[in-house]
Scaffold this motif. Structure first.
Motif: not given
Length: 284
Positions: A108-125
């Motif tokens: 799962l996390f290999r398939a998701i672009p890193l930029l999206i993971l950073i966005f999720f880590g910052y904006y979702v909370p």
């Protein structure tokens, strides 16, 4: 000498390869010269655009950017290595209850672009009223993505060790965790080290994506320095300096890995000792 992978080129093939290499080198040098000429023609080397780098305040800004970059990269490196080790062990487990979710998380996390993971880590909370520090948002994204890649590196390295090693360990009564920890990992680590270092260099460079959430890493500082109108908007000089710093950091990391690999692969020299003479050895 012969090669089992391909036929060695003959005289014509070597001549052709030499010509291709020379032409490619000249083309690259020509491209570099053209870029430098365009920089000079557009005034990127004017003294006014470089003057601010003489000021101590600007130098401190750059050092702070390097510090924040190394801070995020260092924390993410430790967490990514732990993440990779845990999920690599899960993927190598004989129990499907551990192997299946570990495989799902890694893929799962290999398939998701890193930029999206950073966005999720910052904006979702933030959507739920739980503000998170920008550094930790960046670290979470770097850990999930690079940790998943490292998990695959660990798994592939362990599987590359000869099966005879583990079979011999099982034959003397070792349990699987002992075989993995004492037999397979020490041998696999040497083979995995170049790939691990390459991924850590990628992790270090990926910290530049922190500028998306305005984390004050090196690229963000370079953008700030380049946007100063008083010095003619020196974006190109600022990014050249930032690029040189990144190149230096990655080079030092690669040099450290090269030194470590040499230390690991260096075999201790054993001194030959004379055996005491006995009746049996005298007869031989």
């Amino acid at each position: 000498m012969t090669s089992v992978l391909y036929d060695l080129p003959g005289p014509k093939g070597r001549r052709r390869n030499l010509i291709i290499g020379v032409v490619a080198t000249l083309a690259i040098l020509g491209l570099i010269a053209f870029v430098i000429y365009r920089f000079w023609e557009t005034g990127q080397f004017e003294a006014r655009r470089w003057d601010q780098f003489k000021y101590k305040a600007v130098q401190i800004e750059l050092l702070n950017g390097v510090w924040f970059t190394l801070k995020a990269a260092g924390i993410a490196t430790v967490l990514a290595l732990l993440f990779g080790a845990v999920f690599a062990a899960g993927r190598l487990s004989d129990h499907a209850v551990l192997r299946t979710p570990s495989t799902f998380v890694v893929e799962l996390f290999r398939a998701i672009p890193l930029l999206i993971l950073i966005f999720f880590g910052y904006y979702v909370p933030l959507q739920y009223g739980w503000p998170i520090d920008k550094m930790w948002a960046l670290v979470i994204g770097l850990t999930l993505y690079n940790g998943s890649v490292l998990a695959e590196i660990f798994r592939a390295g362990i599987n590359a060790v000869s099966k005879g090693q583990s079979e011999a360990a099982y034959a003397v009564g070792m349990r699987k965790n002992q075989v993995l920890r004492l037999i397979l990992l020490p041998q696999a680590f040497r083979a995995m080290l170049p790939a691990i270092v390459s991924q850590l260099v990628v992790l270090l460079k990926d910290t530049a994506l922190g500028f998306i959430i305005t984390y004050p890493e090196l690229l963000t500082v370079g953008k700030t320095i380049g946007g100063r109108l008083a010095f003619g908007l020196p974006y190109v000089p600022a990014y050249l300096v930032v690029g040189a710093i990144y190149l230096t950091l990655c080079g030092l990391l690669s040099l450290l890995a090269w030194w470590l690999q040499r230390r690991l692969t260096r075999l201790p020299k054993a001194k030959a000792k004379a055996l005491p003479l006995t009746d049996a050895t005298r007869q031989i």
